[in-house]
Design a protein around this motif. Sequence first.
Motif, PDB file in Angstrom:
ATOM      1  N   MET A   1      -0.277  15.559  -1.542  1.00  0.00           N
ATOM      2  CA  MET A   1      -0.870  15.129  -0.276  1.00  0.00           C
ATOM      3  C   MET A   1       0.082  15.436   0.873  1.00  0.00           C
ATOM      4  SD  MET A   1      -2.558  11.439  -1.342  1.00  0.00           S
ATOM      5  CE  MET A   1      -1.083  10.786  -2.130  1.00  0.00           C
ATOM      6  N   ASP A   2      -0.444  15.538   2.088  1.00  0.00           N
ATOM      7  CA  ASP A   2       0.398  15.784   3.254  1.00  0.00           C
ATOM      8  C   ASP A   2       1.218  14.554   3.615  1.00  0.00           C
ATOM      9  OD1 ASP A   2      -0.511  18.391   3.537  1.00  0.00           O
ATOM     10  OD2 ASP A   2      -2.157  17.815   4.877  1.00  0.00           O
ATOM     11  N   GLU A   3       0.601  13.385   3.520  1.00  0.00           N
ATOM     12  CA  GLU A   3       1.280  12.134   3.831  1.00  0.00           C
ATOM     13  C   GLU A   3       0.581  10.991   3.126  1.00  0.00           C
ATOM     14  OE1 GLU A   3       1.104  11.474   8.032  1.00  0.00           O
ATOM     15  OE2 GLU A   3      -1.082  11.401   8.098  1.00  0.00           O
ATOM     16  N   ALA A   4       1.236   9.840   3.117  1.00  0.00           N
ATOM     17  CA  ALA A   4       0.644   8.657   2.488  1.00  0.00           C
ATOM     18  C   ALA A   4      -0.573   8.191   3.297  1.00  0.00           C
ATOM     19  CB  ALA A   4       1.685   7.547   2.402  1.00  0.00           C
ATOM     20  N   PRO A   5      -1.529   7.535   2.658  1.00  0.00           N
ATOM     21  CA  PRO A   5      -2.777   7.193   3.343  1.00  0.00           C
ATOM     22  C   PRO A   5      -2.729   5.968   4.253  1.00  0.00           C
ATOM     23  CG  PRO A   5      -2.874   6.522   1.041  1.00  0.00           C
ATOM     24  CD  PRO A   5      -1.606   7.295   1.208  1.00  0.00           C
ATOM     25  N   VAL A   6      -1.765   5.088   4.064  1.00  0.00           N
ATOM     26  CA  VAL A   6      -1.756   3.828   4.819  1.00  0.00           C
ATOM     27  C   VAL A   6      -0.778   3.907   5.993  1.00  0.00           C
ATOM     28  CG1 VAL A   6      -1.342   1.330   4.724  1.00  0.00           C
ATOM     29  CG2 VAL A   6      -2.348   2.516   2.749  1.00  0.00           C
TER      30      VAL A   6
ATOM     31  N   LYS B   1      -1.398 -21.279  -0.599  1.00  0.00           N
ATOM     32  CA  LYS B   1      -2.542 -20.861  -1.419  1.00  0.00           C
ATOM     33  C   LYS B   1      -2.311 -19.538  -2.150  1.00  0.00           C
ATOM     34  CE  LYS B   1      -5.092 -18.750   2.461  1.00  0.00           C
ATOM     35  NZ  LYS B   1      -6.344 -18.840   3.268  1.00  0.00           N
ATOM     36  N   TYR B   2      -1.294 -18.779  -1.735  1.00  0.00           N
ATOM     37  CA  TYR B   2      -1.007 -17.518  -2.419  1.00  0.00           C
ATOM     38  C   TYR B   2       0.157 -17.638  -3.397  1.00  0.00           C
ATOM     39  CZ  TYR B   2      -3.965 -15.704   1.313  1.00  0.00           C
ATOM     40  OH  TYR B   2      -5.009 -15.479   2.171  1.00  0.00           O
ATOM     41  N   ALA B   3       0.659 -18.835  -3.577  1.00  0.00           N
ATOM     42  CA  ALA B   3       1.822 -19.046  -4.448  1.00  0.00           C
ATOM     43  C   ALA B   3       1.540 -18.547  -5.866  1.00  0.00           C
ATOM     44  CB  ALA B   3       2.186 -20.521  -4.482  1.00  0.00           C
ATOM     45  N   GLY B   4       2.468 -17.767  -6.393  1.00  0.00           N
ATOM     46  CA  GLY B   4       2.330 -17.259  -7.748  1.00  0.00           C
ATOM     47  C   GLY B   4       1.331 -16.139  -7.894  1.00  0.00           C
ATOM     48  N   LYS B   5       0.905 -15.536  -6.771  1.00  0.00           N
ATOM     49  CA  LYS B   5      -0.088 -14.471  -6.826  1.00  0.00           C
ATOM     50  C   LYS B   5       0.522 -13.118  -6.446  1.00  0.00           C
ATOM     51  CE  LYS B   5      -4.139 -17.378  -6.069  1.00  0.00           C
ATOM     52  NZ  LYS B   5      -5.394 -17.578  -5.284  1.00  0.00           N
ATOM     53  N   PHE B   6      -0.213 -12.082  -6.755  1.00  0.00           N
ATOM     54  CA  PHE B   6       0.176 -10.698  -6.480  1.00  0.00           C
ATOM     55  C   PHE B   6      -0.891 -10.150  -5.534  1.00  0.00           C
ATOM     56  CE2 PHE B   6       0.860  -6.334  -8.802  1.00  0.00           C
ATOM     57  CZ  PHE B   6       1.426  -5.813  -7.653  1.00  0.00           C
ATOM     58  N   MET B   7      -0.548 -10.052  -4.257  1.00  0.00           N
ATOM     59  CA  MET B   7      -1.519  -9.728  -3.218  1.00  0.00           C
ATOM     60  C   MET B   7      -1.228  -8.378  -2.576  1.00  0.00           C
ATOM     61  SD  MET B   7      -3.297 -12.487  -3.483  1.00  0.00           S
ATOM     62  CE  MET B   7      -4.461 -12.078  -2.162  1.00  0.00           C
ATOM     63  N   SER B   8      -2.275  -7.730  -2.092  1.00  0.00           N
ATOM     64  CA  SER B   8      -2.140  -6.469  -1.375  1.00  0.00           C
ATOM     65  C   SER B   8      -2.250  -6.698   0.130  1.00  0.00           C
ATOM     66  CB  SER B   8      -3.224  -5.488  -1.817  1.00  0.00           C
ATOM     67  OG  SER B   8      -3.209  -4.323  -1.000  1.00  0.00           O
ATOM     68  N   PHE B   9      -1.633  -5.820   0.879  1.00  0.00           N
ATOM     69  CA  PHE B   9      -1.680  -5.899   2.339  1.00  0.00           C
ATOM     70  C   PHE B   9      -3.112  -5.926   2.864  1.00  0.00           C
ATOM     71  CE2 PHE B   9      -2.786  -1.548   1.874  1.00  0.00           C
ATOM     72  CZ  PHE B   9      -3.378  -1.142   3.072  1.00  0.00           C
ATOM     73  N   ASP B  10      -4.058  -5.378   2.098  1.00  0.00           N
ATOM     74  CA  ASP B  10      -5.436  -5.298   2.552  1.00  0.00           C
ATOM     75  C   ASP B  10      -6.230  -6.579   2.279  1.00  0.00           C
ATOM     76  OD1 ASP B  10      -5.916  -5.193  -0.177  1.00  0.00           O
ATOM     77  OD2 ASP B  10      -6.649  -3.131  -0.181  1.00  0.00           O
ATOM     78  N   GLY B  11      -5.552  -7.604   1.760  1.00  0.00           N
ATOM     79  CA  GLY B  11      -6.185  -8.890   1.546  1.00  0.00           C
ATOM     80  C   GLY B  11      -6.716  -9.131   0.152  1.00  0.00           C
ATOM     81  N   THR B  12      -6.672  -8.114  -0.706  1.00  0.00           N
ATOM     82  CA  THR B  12      -7.187  -8.269  -2.066  1.00  0.00           C
ATOM     83  C   THR B  12      -6.078  -8.699  -3.015  1.00  0.00           C
ATOM     84  OG1 THR B  12      -6.805  -5.924  -2.570  1.00  0.00           O
ATOM     85  CG2 THR B  12      -8.975  -6.544  -1.717  1.00  0.00           C
ATOM     86  N   GLU B  13      -6.472  -9.372  -4.091  1.00  0.00           N
ATOM     87  CA  GLU B  13      -5.511  -9.780  -5.107  1.00  0.00           C
ATOM     88  C   GLU B  13      -5.372  -8.679  -6.165  1.00  0.00           C
ATOM     89  OE1 GLU B  13      -4.428 -13.595  -8.005  1.00  0.00           O
ATOM     90  OE2 GLU B  13      -6.258 -13.605  -6.779  1.00  0.00           O
ATOM     91  N   ARG B  14      -4.163  -8.374  -6.544  1.00  0.00           N
ATOM     92  CA  ARG B  14      -3.901  -7.338  -7.536  1.00  0.00           C
ATOM     93  C   ARG B  14      -3.829  -7.950  -8.933  1.00  0.00           C
ATOM     94  NH1 ARG B  14      -5.715  -4.133  -4.450  1.00  0.00           N
ATOM     95  NH2 ARG B  14      -4.563  -2.512  -3.348  1.00  0.00           N
ATOM     96  N   THR B  15      -4.216  -7.161  -9.921  1.00  0.00           N
ATOM     97  CA  THR B  15      -4.091  -7.569 -11.318  1.00  0.00           C
ATOM     98  C   THR B  15      -2.654  -7.358 -11.763  1.00  0.00           C
ATOM     99  OG1 THR B  15      -4.766  -5.364 -12.051  1.00  0.00           O
ATOM    100  CG2 THR B  15      -6.484  -7.059 -11.873  1.00  0.00           C
ATOM    101  N   TRP B  16      -2.207  -8.186 -12.673  1.00  0.00           N
ATOM    102  CA  TRP B  16      -0.834  -8.077 -13.157  1.00  0.00           C
ATOM    103  C   TRP B  16      -0.703  -7.004 -14.241  1.00  0.00           C
ATOM    104  CZ3 TRP B  16       3.256 -11.146 -11.376  1.00  0.00           C
ATOM    105  CH2 TRP B  16       2.890 -12.109 -10.429  1.00  0.00           C
TER     106      TRP B  16
ATOM    107  N   GLY C   1       0.824  -1.195   0.000  1.00  0.00           N
ATOM    108  CA  GLY C   1       0.000   0.000   0.000  1.00  0.00           C
ATOM    109  C   GLY C   1       0.864   1.253   0.000  1.00  0.00           C
ATOM    110  N   HIS C   2       0.227   2.390  -0.211  1.00  0.00           N
ATOM    111  CA  HIS C   2       0.951   3.670  -0.170  1.00  0.00           C
ATOM    112  C   HIS C   2       1.122   4.042   1.295  1.00  0.00           C
ATOM    113  CE1 HIS C   2       1.373   7.990  -1.956  1.00  0.00           C
ATOM    114  NE2 HIS C   2       2.451   7.580  -1.306  1.00  0.00           N
ATOM    115  N   THR C   3       2.267   3.652   1.828  1.00  0.00           N
ATOM    116  CA  THR C   3       2.471   3.597   3.274  1.00  0.00           C
ATOM    117  C   THR C   3       3.219   4.809   3.802  1.00  0.00           C
ATOM    118  OG1 THR C   3       2.565   1.187   3.039  1.00  0.00           O
ATOM    119  CG2 THR C   3       3.324   2.098   5.130  1.00  0.00           C
ATOM    120  N   GLN C   4       2.954   5.139   5.057  1.00  0.00           N
ATOM    121  CA  GLN C   4       3.573   6.287   5.715  1.00  0.00           C
ATOM    122  C   GLN C   4       5.002   5.961   6.159  1.00  0.00           C
ATOM    123  OE1 GLN C   4       0.799   7.336   8.818  1.00  0.00           O
ATOM    124  NE2 GLN C   4      -0.772   7.970   7.370  1.00  0.00           N
TER     125      GLN C   4
END
Length: 250
Positions: A211-216, A235-250, A195-198
């Motif tokens: 922005m003043d700072e990153a949102p995460v 189960k996540y092998a070979g996947k592109f996942m986000s810290f928020d639990g969602t799978e990202r598109t390649w 994520g766009h982390t502080q």
Amino acid sequence: MAPTVYFVTGANRGIGFGLVEALANRSGVLVFATARDPARADRLNKLAEENKGKVVVVKLEVTSDEDAKKAAEEVKKYTDKVDVLIANAGVSTGSGPVEKVSTADLHTVIDVNVGGPLRIFQALLPLLRASSAPRVYGISSTMGSIAANLDATMPAEMTGGLYTVSKSGLNSLFARIHREHADKDKMTVVLLCPGHTQTDMGNAGAQFFGMDEAPVKLDDSIKGLLTFIDDESGKYAGKFMSFDGTERTW
């Protein structure tokens, strides 16, 4: 029982430091935490001092083949395996539209963000193979998603710059590592977006976009990343996942 052995690159600050700090609070761990210049890594050295026997600071300039080899030799002084590699070290050099970025910045950001993970993976591969269940994680970014870059609803400046190019390259590299080692070495390979982390880098990017700072929040990012890093099911092998639990598109 032998400890779970972690190797975290770019551990001197930001997400890398946050991961090492969280892991150090656990029992039964041995964490190798890298910094380009350990002599100046005050926070990391303090953390290692407070967690003797669990955290070891290792010198690693990720653009150096020799450093990667020496880091692997340093690990061998303590253990004969690495269970978890977290390739986190990165830079965001080369902001701006394609017509204005430089090839010098391109070489730099690719060497760090793609070459760095490749070097340390190659150096640690024998130690990863010695683990009964090796796991390799690349800290990527949704900005590296080609689908996101082609999304007309996403402002072009939010996906621009050479950082985006380098993270797409990292994603491709980890796809190859997955294809080549998942079956042969029973290796779990996962790409993670924090994520766009502080962090220093995240907040600098946020300010670039007005922005003043990153949102995460950093703690939220670390907590989310660890849910994947701790998962041993594959189960996540070979996947592109986000810290928020969602799978990202390649």
